[in-house]
Design a protein around this motif. Structure first.
Motif, PDB file in Angstrom:
ATOM      1  N   PRO A 307       0.821  -1.217   0.000  1.00  0.00           N
ATOM      2  CA  PRO A 307       0.000   0.000   0.000  1.00  0.00           C
ATOM      3  C   PRO A 307       0.858   1.272   0.000  1.00  0.00           C
ATOM      4  O   PRO A 307       2.056   1.233   0.232  1.00  0.00           O
ATOM      5  CB  PRO A 307      -0.818  -0.108   1.289  1.00  0.00           C
ATOM      6  N   ASP A 308       0.186   2.410  -0.245  1.00  0.00           N
ATOM      7  CA  ASP A 308       0.900   3.685  -0.389  1.00  0.00           C
ATOM      8  C   ASP A 308       1.132   4.414   0.928  1.00  0.00           C
ATOM      9  O   ASP A 308       2.054   5.196   1.044  1.00  0.00           O
ATOM     10  CB  ASP A 308       0.110   4.619  -1.322  1.00  0.00           C
ATOM     11  N   THR A 309       0.241   4.206   1.895  1.00  0.00           N
ATOM     12  CA  THR A 309       0.360   5.008   3.108  1.00  0.00           C
ATOM     13  C   THR A 309       0.898   4.171   4.266  1.00  0.00           C
ATOM     14  O   THR A 309       0.706   2.954   4.305  1.00  0.00           O
ATOM     15  CB  THR A 309      -1.007   5.585   3.532  1.00  0.00           C
ATOM     16  N   VAL A 310       1.536   4.864   5.200  1.00  0.00           N
ATOM     17  CA  VAL A 310       2.133   4.173   6.343  1.00  0.00           C
ATOM     18  C   VAL A 310       1.073   3.429   7.178  1.00  0.00           C
ATOM     19  O   VAL A 310       1.274   2.260   7.512  1.00  0.00           O
ATOM     20  CB  VAL A 310       2.960   5.167   7.187  1.00  0.00           C
ATOM     21  N   PRO A 311      -0.084   4.060   7.503  1.00  0.00           N
ATOM     22  CA  PRO A 311      -1.068   3.291   8.288  1.00  0.00           C
ATOM     23  C   PRO A 311      -1.530   2.025   7.576  1.00  0.00           C
ATOM     24  O   PRO A 311      -1.706   0.980   8.209  1.00  0.00           O
ATOM     25  CB  PRO A 311      -2.229   4.284   8.462  1.00  0.00           C
ATOM     26  N   GLU A 312      -1.692   2.093   6.250  1.00  0.00           N
ATOM     27  CA  GLU A 312      -2.095   0.882   5.517  1.00  0.00           C
ATOM     28  C   GLU A 312      -0.984  -0.176   5.542  1.00  0.00           C
ATOM     29  O   GLU A 312      -1.258  -1.376   5.629  1.00  0.00           O
ATOM     30  CB  GLU A 312      -2.430   1.226   4.063  1.00  0.00           C
ATOM     31  N   MET A 313       0.245   0.296   5.440  1.00  0.00           N
ATOM     32  CA  MET A 313       1.364  -0.660   5.516  1.00  0.00           C
ATOM     33  C   MET A 313       1.371  -1.358   6.865  1.00  0.00           C
ATOM     34  O   MET A 313       1.559  -2.567   6.956  1.00  0.00           O
ATOM     35  CB  MET A 313       2.701   0.069   5.325  1.00  0.00           C
ATOM     36  N   LEU A 314       1.153  -0.567   7.935  1.00  0.00           N
ATOM     37  CA  LEU A 314       1.150  -1.151   9.281  1.00  0.00           C
ATOM     38  C   LEU A 314       0.003  -2.148   9.442  1.00  0.00           C
ATOM     39  O   LEU A 314       0.169  -3.209  10.049  1.00  0.00           O
ATOM     40  CB  LEU A 314       1.049  -0.051  10.338  1.00  0.00           C
ATOM     41  N   PRO A 339       3.462 -15.000   3.507  1.00  0.00           N
ATOM     42  CA  PRO A 339       3.327 -13.794   4.339  1.00  0.00           C
ATOM     43  C   PRO A 339       4.676 -13.257   4.838  1.00  0.00           C
ATOM     44  O   PRO A 339       4.812 -12.044   5.028  1.00  0.00           O
ATOM     45  CB  PRO A 339       2.438 -14.248   5.501  1.00  0.00           C
ATOM     46  N   ALA A 340       5.674 -14.137   5.016  1.00  0.00           N
ATOM     47  CA  ALA A 340       6.978 -13.658   5.502  1.00  0.00           C
ATOM     48  C   ALA A 340       7.626 -12.734   4.469  1.00  0.00           C
ATOM     49  O   ALA A 340       8.166 -11.687   4.809  1.00  0.00           O
ATOM     50  CB  ALA A 340       7.902 -14.832   5.815  1.00  0.00           C
ATOM     51  N   PHE A 341       7.542 -13.108   3.218  1.00  0.00           N
ATOM     52  CA  PHE A 341       8.142 -12.253   2.192  1.00  0.00           C
ATOM     53  C   PHE A 341       7.375 -10.964   2.009  1.00  0.00           C
ATOM     54  O   PHE A 341       7.944  -9.915   1.758  1.00  0.00           O
ATOM     55  CB  PHE A 341       8.292 -13.011   0.879  1.00  0.00           C
ATOM     56  N   GLN A 342       6.060 -11.076   2.151  1.00  0.00           N
ATOM     57  CA  GLN A 342       5.280  -9.855   2.043  1.00  0.00           C
ATOM     58  C   GLN A 342       5.628  -8.916   3.212  1.00  0.00           C
ATOM     59  O   GLN A 342       5.761  -7.709   3.031  1.00  0.00           O
ATOM     60  CB  GLN A 342       3.791 -10.189   2.052  1.00  0.00           C
ATOM     61  N   ALA A 343       5.819  -9.484   4.382  1.00  0.00           N
ATOM     62  CA  ALA A 343       6.195  -8.672   5.546  1.00  0.00           C
ATOM     63  C   ALA A 343       7.549  -8.005   5.315  1.00  0.00           C
ATOM     64  O   ALA A 343       7.757  -6.846   5.662  1.00  0.00           O
ATOM     65  CB  ALA A 343       6.233  -9.543   6.804  1.00  0.00           C
TER      66      ALA A 343
END
Ligand SMILES: [Zn+2]
Ligand SMILES: [Zn+2]
Length: 413
Positions: A307-314, A339-343
């Motif tokens: 995602p583009d925004t920090v809250p969405e990333m979190l 999920p590990a790679f996505q993280a």
């Protein structure tokens, strides 16, 4: 279902690779897979970078290579297809593997990174070369792991009637020579602590332990020595039900006729996706199907755009953390890498935003992101190897790093 999922993940991988790569396609309209940089040292196949440099494991200079995800028969690697389907030889569902792509001219040793013309004016022929660790697919409906020696691979099945059977493979996922299997010694330990010898049967086609019927999910650990003097390796298996040997759904006349295509030199009309990350290149497969929900694709196995925004990333990071924990609880270790790679990618995206942090927060964020990336990488590696204790320890580090990251970046208001 699995095929649909993989196709989706490939499409997404291809889309993101298209954004990141600036490799110009050759004169033809063919989309080439991106250039990756790999270590020439045997055993370092998981080192796959997107820029030149030195191997993070051994320091050797990385070599350029084009890696592509292709589809092949579970037990007939000579068949190469550019999309999911069934094997023309035995009718089983095709599996996704990673191979190196290059171009050559007949009767020459030419091995070109890009298509071109041969000296007689004819177009070069595309060829695919299997890669060590390019195929982590179970072949008998079981759970597939890679040994810590980075060479042996194995698959455990729990068969109707209560027999644990283990198949052994080499680094190219070829069945191991029977005399090598016969040298192995081991045992299977069930949750209650009972121990059963693992013995070579059928003259070394596989190892078996008669452990009897257990309630599902059936948990057991295999302890295995490849040779009398080698260390004992530990693999944790959780079977949600009895393993089912995949069978050909129907063998039509057509299916019984081998493909007339020259096996390793079939040109594909388009790039079917690109193995731009180590996760897809060391293709641990999501899922014996029984490890996922019967109602649909497990969301943990679906790669998403960052995602583009920090809250969405979190928010996504928190979902991924939860998914990793769930896969570990289920014993679905081979799934953890998604999920590990996505993280890991989320952590790197957050790293780009850390400049907006206050200095005292930056001091926490920097090492936390590093730990997050490293532990995500460990989760991927240990997930492949199926050792619950190592996976759990990596997860503890990972979860702590996520907590630190969450404490300093501004979350959702
Ligand atoms: Zn190396
Ligand atoms: Zn491997």
């Amino acid at each position: 279902m699995k095929a649909a999922l993989l196709f989706l993940s490939m499409a997404l991988a291809a889309a993101s690779a298209a954004q990141q790569q600036t490799v110009k396609p050759a004169a033809s309209n063919e989309q080439l897979p991106p250039i990756s940089y790999v270590c020439p040292m045997a055993g370092d196949e998981e080192v796959i970078e997107d820029k030149p440099g030195r191997c993070r494991k051994c320091g050797m200079e990385l070599k350029p290579i084009r890696l592509d995800s292709i589809w092949t028969c579970p037990v007939h690697a000579a068949v190469i297809k550019d999309k999911p389907g069934t094997c023309p030889l035995d009718g089983r569902e095709l599996v996704q593997v990673t191979m190196a792509v290059s171009w050559t001219c007949p009767n020459t040793t030419i091995d070109s990174m890009s298509p071109g013309r041969c000296s007689d004016g004819s177009p070069m022929v595309k060829k695919f070369k299997p890669r060590a660790h390019g195929n982590h697919n179970p072949q008998h409906g079981g759970l597939f792991f890679m040994a810590p020696d980075n060479w042996h691979h194995l698959e455990g099945t729990y068969r109707n009637g209560g027999v644990f059977r283990m198949y052994l493979y080499d680094d190219f996922t070829k069945p191991l020579a029977r005399d090598q299997v016969r040298q192995m010694t081991g045992r299977v330990i069930t949750k209650s602590g009972a121990s059963f010898p693992l013995v070579a049967v059928q003259n070394g086609r596989y190892l078996e332990a008669k452990i009897g019927k257990l309630p599902f999910p059936a948990e057991m650990a295999a302890k295995l020595k490849f040779k009398t003097i080698s260390p004992e390796h530990h693999f944790d298996f959780t079977f949600p039900e009895y393993s089912k040997e995949p069978v050909a759904p129907r063998l039509t006349d057509n299916a019984a006729t081998p493909s007339k295509q020259p096996p390793m030199a079939q040109s594909t009309p388009s790039n079917v996706g690109s193995a731009s990350s180590a996760s897809s290149a060391v293709a641990s497969m999501p899922a014996p199907a029984e490890a996922t929900s019967p109602t649909g694709i497990d969301p943990g196995l679906i790669p998403l755009p960052i995602p583009d925004t920090v809250p969405e990333m979190l928010a996504q990071l928190s979902q991924r953390t939860e998914q990793i924990r769930r896969f570990i609880d289920q014993g679905a270790f081979a799934n953890v890498y998604v999920p590990a790679f996505q993280a890991k990618d989320l952590a790197l995206a957050l790293d780009d935003r850390k400049k907006d942090l206050r200095p005292e927060h930056l001091k926490i964020a920097e090492p936390a992101i590093k730990r997050l990336v490293r532990s995500a990488w460990l989760l991927d590696a240990f997930g492949d190897m199926g050792n619950k204790q190592q996976i759990t320890e990596a997860y503890t580090q990972f979860a702590a790093a996520v907590k630190d990251v969450e404490s300093v970046f501004p979350g959702r208001r």
